[in-house]
Design an enzyme around this catalytic site. Sequence first.
Site, mmCIF file in Angstrom:
data_model
loop_
_atom_site.group_PDB
_atom_site.id
_atom_site.type_symbol
_atom_site.label_atom_id
_atom_site.label_comp_id
_atom_site.label_asym_id
_atom_site.label_seq_id
_atom_site.Cartn_x
_atom_site.Cartn_y
_atom_site.Cartn_z
ATOM 1 N N CYS A 178 0.846 -1.193 0.000
ATOM 2 C CA CYS A 178 0.000 0.000 0.000
ATOM 3 C C CYS A 178 0.884 1.247 0.000
ATOM 4 O O CYS A 178 1.873 1.318 0.730
ATOM 5 C CB CYS A 178 -0.904 -0.010 1.230
ATOM 6 N N ARG A 228 -18.545 -1.823 17.229
ATOM 7 C CA ARG A 228 -17.960 -3.088 16.789
ATOM 8 C C ARG A 228 -16.644 -3.391 17.497
ATOM 9 O O ARG A 228 -15.712 -2.580 17.449
ATOM 10 C CB ARG A 228 -17.717 -3.015 15.266
HETATM 11 FE FE1 SF4 Z 1 -2.862 1.121 3.369
HETATM 12 FE FE2 SF4 Z 1 -5.157 0.964 4.734
HETATM 13 FE FE3 SF4 Z 1 -2.889 -0.160 5.683
HETATM 14 FE FE4 SF4 Z 1 -3.093 2.470 5.657
HETATM 15 S S1 SF4 Z 1 -4.388 1.059 6.837
HETATM 16 S S2 SF4 Z 1 -1.328 1.299 4.966
HETATM 17 S S3 SF4 Z 1 -4.288 2.806 3.788
HETATM 18 S S4 SF4 Z 1 -4.003 -0.741 3.860
#
Ligand code: SF4
Length: 328
Positions: free
Chosen positions: A52, A259
């Site tokens: 990511c 939740r």
């Molecule tokens: Fe990526 Fe979501 Fe992990 Fe942040 S929380 S690094 S946006 S997958």
Amino acid sequence: MIRNDWSRSDIAALFDLPFNDLLFRAQTVHREHFDPNVVQVSTLLSIKTGNCPEDCGYCSQSGHHDTALQAEKKLAVDKVLAAAAEAKANGSSRFCMGAAWRNPHERDMPYVLELVKGVKAMGLETCMTLGMLTASQAERLGDAGLDYYNHNLDTSREHYPNVISTRTYDDRLDTLEHVRAAGMKVCSGGILGLGEKREDRIGLLHELSTLPIHPESVPINLLVPVAGTPLAETPRLSVIEWVRTIAVARILMPKGYVRLSAGRESLSDAEQAMAFFAGANSLFYGEKLLTTPNADTGRDEKLFDDLGLIREAPKVSVKMTAVDAMAV
Ligand code: SF4
Ligand code: SAM
Ligand code: DTB
């Protein structure tokens, strides 16, 4: 009464209540709005894992951190649908699909829309968490029948830059606005145990409970420490403070499902029972969250039995306008 004008000092006063008074108040509010013995059960699946571009300091999936995670391309549609069928057979009412994206690219949209339609056709409620959305992407997801969109504020506006540098708090709020405008239900909460102060937990709940319409679902994650992430060595939050935060969330947002999210695996049955008493009424069920282990399913079954908890059936979804949501 549903209030959207909570002040930080109102919220601080709730946190300061003696524990038994706080729990009694939360349980009273809970019983006014929900059957106290019903729990909504969701199953998670990572449909695109790792690499990511965001740098969230807690996350195993960020390409900025050196974790043991094996990145994977988009999961084939038939595999996702098979996992959804299994989740349904195991008693989940909602299937939540997560992707390690900053935002979906246009080329990903046909794929995610196909997933929404396929999962919905099985009679499950649908949820996705794909990062930031444009107004048009939110509209297309809503039109395809997506029931919930998960997008967490994670922590207070003040603490946020200590955790994530690749996007702003206002980016998150913009996406929540697009989700609401597209008529989907909002799932938004945060993570506790990021090294934040109580003031930050107050700030997070203040942001959520002063949104024009409260989120229908409020995930309270407890940090799952992942080796190789900047927050891996953060001291653990006290469980009493975790329960207090759940109770305060219940009082502030009486109609939202609170939740129990990441972090249940590390908590005892008695600790989780306390969270249900404090007003939590939904959870993630299944061996895995997105990339980390979840509480064992056999253990969850026994917990439901011991506590006399019943699973909620899927609710037939009707697309809401913002005006409808105000009236709920
Ligand atoms: Fe990526 Fe979501 Fe992990 Fe942040 S929380 S690094 S946006 S997958
Ligand atoms: N990439 C999308 C995004 O961040 O919006 C969706 C997936 S992301 C993994 C979903 C949420 O999981 C995050 O917002 C965060 O609150 C939670 N999360 C991720 N890693 C976690 C961890 N190690 N412990 C607890 N919660 C975590
Ligand atoms: C949420 O608030 N928690 C879930 C769901 N929304 C997508 C994700 C928890 C992820 C925990 C870390 C992992 O398994 O990678």
